[in-house]
Design a protein around this motif. Structure first.
Motif, mmCIF file in Angstrom:
data_model
loop_
_atom_site.group_PDB
_atom_site.id
_atom_site.type_symbol
_atom_site.label_atom_id
_atom_site.label_comp_id
_atom_site.label_asym_id
_atom_site.label_seq_id
_atom_site.Cartn_x
_atom_site.Cartn_y
_atom_site.Cartn_z
ATOM 1 N N THR A 54 -30.914 -5.141 -14.805
ATOM 2 C CA THR A 54 -31.267 -6.475 -15.310
ATOM 3 C C THR A 54 -30.573 -6.723 -16.646
ATOM 4 N N ALA A 55 -30.563 -5.704 -17.505
ATOM 5 C CA ALA A 55 -29.896 -5.831 -18.803
ATOM 6 C C ALA A 55 -28.392 -6.060 -18.643
ATOM 7 N N GLN A 56 -27.839 -5.594 -17.538
ATOM 8 C CA GLN A 56 -26.412 -5.780 -17.280
ATOM 9 C C GLN A 56 -26.105 -7.119 -16.609
ATOM 10 N N GLY A 57 -27.120 -7.914 -16.370
ATOM 11 C CA GLY A 57 -26.909 -9.248 -15.846
ATOM 12 C C GLY A 57 -27.130 -9.418 -14.360
ATOM 13 N N TYR A 58 -27.604 -8.378 -13.687
ATOM 14 C CA TYR A 58 -27.896 -8.487 -12.259
ATOM 15 C C TYR A 58 -29.276 -9.127 -12.052
ATOM 16 N N THR A 59 -29.432 -9.799 -10.934
ATOM 17 C CA THR A 59 -30.738 -10.298 -10.527
ATOM 18 C C THR A 59 -31.350 -9.248 -9.611
ATOM 19 N N VAL A 60 -32.403 -8.599 -10.064
ATOM 20 C CA VAL A 60 -32.928 -7.412 -9.390
ATOM 21 C C VAL A 60 -34.281 -7.714 -8.735
ATOM 22 N N HIS A 61 -34.408 -7.284 -7.480
ATOM 23 C CA HIS A 61 -35.662 -7.402 -6.742
ATOM 24 C C HIS A 61 -36.014 -6.023 -6.189
ATOM 25 N N THR A 62 -37.248 -5.583 -6.386
ATOM 26 C CA THR A 62 -37.722 -4.344 -5.779
ATOM 27 C C THR A 62 -38.541 -4.702 -4.547
ATOM 28 N N VAL A 63 -38.121 -4.187 -3.404
ATOM 29 C CA VAL A 63 -38.723 -4.555 -2.116
ATOM 30 C C VAL A 63 -39.988 -3.731 -1.889
ATOM 31 N N ASP A 64 -41.017 -4.382 -1.398
ATOM 32 C CA ASP A 64 -42.309 -3.719 -1.186
ATOM 33 C C ASP A 64 -42.371 -3.109 0.212
ATOM 34 N N VAL A 65 -41.867 -1.878 0.336
ATOM 35 C CA VAL A 65 -41.966 -1.129 1.584
ATOM 36 C C VAL A 65 -42.669 0.192 1.292
ATOM 37 N N LYS A 66 -43.215 0.797 2.351
ATOM 38 C CA LYS A 66 -43.979 2.041 2.185
ATOM 39 C C LYS A 66 -43.267 3.252 2.787
ATOM 40 N N GLY A 67 -42.252 3.023 3.642
ATOM 41 C CA GLY A 67 -41.565 4.149 4.261
ATOM 42 C C GLY A 67 -42.367 4.838 5.343
ATOM 43 N N LEU A 68 -43.362 4.152 5.899
ATOM 44 C CA LEU A 68 -44.212 4.744 6.933
ATOM 45 C C LEU A 68 -43.886 4.212 8.322
ATOM 46 N N ASP A 69 -43.542 2.933 8.401
ATOM 47 C CA ASP A 69 -43.179 2.274 9.657
ATOM 48 C C ASP A 69 -41.795 1.668 9.443
ATOM 49 N N LEU A 70 -40.748 2.393 9.823
ATOM 50 C CA LEU A 70 -39.386 1.984 9.467
ATOM 51 C C LEU A 70 -38.917 0.727 10.197
ATOM 52 N N PRO A 71 -39.270 0.500 11.469
ATOM 53 C CA PRO A 71 -38.915 -0.789 12.079
ATOM 54 C C PRO A 71 -39.542 -1.964 11.329
ATOM 55 N N ALA A 72 -40.804 -1.813 10.913
ATOM 56 C CA ALA A 72 -41.454 -2.870 10.148
ATOM 57 C C ALA A 72 -40.782 -3.041 8.791
ATOM 58 N N ILE B 222 -27.666 -3.573 -1.840
ATOM 59 C CA ILE B 222 -28.930 -2.905 -1.535
ATOM 60 C C ILE B 222 -28.827 -1.462 -1.990
ATOM 61 N N VAL B 223 -29.859 -1.005 -2.704
ATOM 62 C CA VAL B 223 -29.930 0.388 -3.138
ATOM 63 C C VAL B 223 -31.190 0.971 -2.519
ATOM 64 N N GLY B 224 -31.031 1.856 -1.533
ATOM 65 C CA GLY B 224 -32.173 2.413 -0.820
ATOM 66 C C GLY B 224 -32.332 3.896 -1.083
ATOM 67 N N HIS B 225 -33.556 4.318 -1.338
ATOM 68 C CA HIS B 225 -33.830 5.738 -1.565
ATOM 69 C C HIS B 225 -34.501 6.360 -0.347
ATOM 70 N N SER B 226 -33.972 7.488 0.111
ATOM 71 C CA SER B 226 -34.572 8.272 1.186
ATOM 72 C C SER B 226 -34.823 7.401 2.420
ATOM 73 N N TYR B 227 -36.076 7.272 2.865
ATOM 74 C CA TYR B 227 -36.359 6.443 4.034
ATOM 75 C C TYR B 227 -36.021 4.970 3.785
ATOM 76 N N GLY B 228 -36.040 4.549 2.522
ATOM 77 C CA GLY B 228 -35.639 3.186 2.198
ATOM 78 C C GLY B 228 -34.183 2.933 2.539
ATOM 79 N N GLY B 229 -33.366 3.992 2.476
ATOM 80 C CA GLY B 229 -31.975 3.873 2.892
ATOM 81 C C GLY B 229 -31.840 3.716 4.389
ATOM 82 N N LEU B 230 -32.782 4.301 5.151
ATOM 83 C CA LEU B 230 -32.759 4.159 6.610
ATOM 84 C C LEU B 230 -33.122 2.743 7.032
ATOM 85 N N SER B 231 -34.215 2.205 6.500
ATOM 86 C CA SER B 231 -34.606 0.846 6.873
ATOM 87 C C SER B 231 -33.578 -0.173 6.406
#
Length: 253
Positions: free
Chosen positions: A66-84, A107-116
């Motif tokens: 954000t400080a570098q000028g990007y518009t940042v959104h953190t997506v609300d996922v749980k990593g439990l139901d990957l199709p959802a 998109i920057v995804g961590h672990s299962y977040g990278g899969l979805s």
């Protein structure tokens, strides 16, 4: 919504060497200011336990970008139901870009977040929208650890599930999206993809559960988005990568 082309996937080492200085650099106006919004969506990995969240792991990265000028959104996922979660990522991208003057989408995804996130790119047309996909510690061909979890509680990440079968069928890296990998040198799965992927050198002594919060990971993501990454481009042929080859021992890069 936007015109793709801020990033072009390099398909040969020769082209990479000549183009590396300009990859991922947002177009700018005459005064050097980006012409539109540079949108970044952060997709957390699996929550540690039901009722908890992994979103806080992205707090430092979100603040830095954000400080570098990007518009940042953190997506609300749980990593439990990957199709959802895949559909949640799709909706989050649509909401973030709606009505915006978009310069680039990452998109920057961590672990299962990278899969979805990659499922969104591959199965829901996301590769037509997203310029840069950065996976952090993502078991791209599945994780045996997922097989010990129940359906709806992380089982989708097991290598034998329909979700993973769809994800690894055909080209792993469709479209003009630039695919990046960041991982620990102690990761249980190396996160390789065929068809062209930029791979950051494995980071030593990096704990998987808190990877997005590590300053070295934050710096690597920042460098990728700014077009200054030293990541190595590797183009492995379709079918060359298998689950067994992604599990350790495996190549270091």
């Amino acid at each position: 919504m936007k015109t793709k082309g801020c990033l072009t996937r390099v398909v040969s080492a020769a082209v990479l060497l000549t183009a590396i200085g300009s990859l991922s650099v947002p177009a700018a106006s005459a005064d050097g200011v980006p012409a539109g919004e540079r949108i970044v969506l952060l997709v957390p990995g699996q929550q540690a336990t039901p009722g908890t969240t992994s979103r806080d792991q992205y707090e430092d990265m979100a603040a830095e970008l954000t400080a570098q000028g990007y518009t940042v959104h953190t997506v609300d996922v749980k990593g439990l139901d990957l199709p959802a979660d895949t559909r949640v990522v799709e909706a989050a991208v649509a909401e973030a870009t709606a009505g915006a003057d978009v310069e680039s989408v990452a998109i920057v995804g961590h672990s299962y977040g990278g899969l979805s996130s990659r499922s969104y790119l591959k199965t829901l047309g996301g590769s037509d929208v997203v310029d840069t996909y950065i996976a952090i510690g993502t078991p791209q061909y599945g994780s045996p650890g997922g097989c010990a979890q129940l359906p709806g509680f992380g089982w989708d990440g097991c290598p034998v599930t329909p979700f993973i079968a769809d994800l690894i069928a055909g080209d792993d890296t469709p479209g003009d999206t630039a695919y990046y990998s960041i991982r620990s040198d102690e990761e249980l799965a190396d996160g390789r993809l065929d068809g062209g992927q930029y791979r950051v050198a494995p980071i030593p002594d990096l704990v998987h559960e808190v990877e997005p919060a590590d300053p070295r990971v934050v710096a690597a993501v920042s460098q990728i988005l700014a077009g200054h990454s030293s990541a190595e481009f590797v183009d492995e042929a379709e079918g060359d990568i298998t689950l067994e080859k992604t599990l350790f021992p495996a190549p270091t890069r």
